[in-house]
Design an enzyme around this catalytic site. Sequence first.
Site, PDB file in Angstrom:
ATOM      1  CG  ASP A 198      -2.204   0.918   1.292  1.00  0.00           C
ATOM      2  OD1 ASP A 198      -2.457   1.116  -0.188  1.00  0.00           O
ATOM      3  OD2 ASP A 198      -1.999   1.464   2.462  1.00  0.00           O
ATOM      4  CB  SER A 222      -6.502   2.886   0.161  1.00  0.00           C
ATOM      5  OG  SER A 222      -4.912   3.618  -0.495  1.00  0.00           O
ATOM      6  CD  GLN A 272      -4.758   1.157  -2.726  1.00  0.00           C
ATOM      7  OE1 GLN A 272      -4.264   2.238  -2.529  1.00  0.00           O
ATOM      8  NE2 GLN A 272      -4.217   0.365  -1.388  1.00  0.00           N
TER       9      GLN A 272
END
Length: 286
Positions: A198, A222, A272
Amino acid sequence: MLSVLDLSGSDARTTEDIFTGRSQSMPLGRVYGGQVLAQSIVAASRTLPEDRKVHSMHGYFLRPGDSTKGITFSVDRIHDGRSFSTRRTQAYQEGVPIFSMIASFQDEDPGVEHQAPMPSGVPHPDDLPDVEAHLDGLHPMSKRFFTDRPVELRHIPSPIYTAVEGPRRSDQLVWMRVRRTIPDDPATHRAALAYLTDLTIQESILRAHGIAWTTPGLKVASLDHAMWWHRFGRVDEWMLYVQESPSARGGRGLATGRIYSADGALLASVAQEIMVRVPEDRLEQS
C-alpha cells in the site's frame, strides 16, 4: 512493524474470533492502510493451521482510522474445505468498522505453472539513491513518515514526493524491502508483504498527471485493495514492484502492480482503486 503485526488474542467472543492490535504512530494521525490490511491477514491466519496459507485477499477501506487508538479484529470462519478456507475479517475502532476483508487460504498443491517475466534492464537498487535523498524542502513532520518507517525504497525513475520529474507516464518501478532481517516465519513475511503493497501503488496514477504528493489541496484515499500471493519471498531482501495505472476518471483511479524477487520470481499481484481529488486549477494544468 513486527510488534504491530503481533496481535493479542481475546477470550471475548460471540460466534467470531476476536483479536486486538495497536497502530504505528503516524505524522497525520491516520492509520496506515497497509498496516490494517496486514493485521487483518494475521488475524485470519491465527484461525487456521500453519500449512494452510493465504493466497488472496479483497478488502475495503471504510473509514480513516485513528493511529492513537487500538484496533479490534473479528474473524468469521466462513468456510473450511479439503484444500481451501475462507475468512472474513472486520477491523473496528470504538465499535465502528474501518476495514473489511475476505481472504482465502489454501494447502500447498502441485499444478501448472507460468509467470509474466520481470522487466529487463532495470537498475540495481544499490545504484539508486535512497528515498531520503529526495526529501529536501519537506516539513520535518512529513520527513518523519519516511525516515521512521521500517521500509527502504528506491524509485525508478524518481520519487514524486515534492516534484514529478521527466515525462508524464502512468507506470513506475520501485525497489523495496524492510530495513532489517526479520524471522523466517513464512506467515510473517506474507503479512509484511501486504504491509508494503500500500506504500506506493497509488503513484502511477499521480505520475500520469504530473501531480506530486505535496501538491496543495491534493486528497488521496485508498478505497479498496486486492492481493494475490503466488510464490514465497522474503521481504527483507530486495523486491521489484512494477506498477501501472490503466484508468482514472470521476475522482477515482485504478492502479495495478506485480512484485518480483530480485532473481525474477513473481511473488504477488496487487490491484487498488483510490479516490483522488485535485484542486480545479491544478486539474486544468494536468
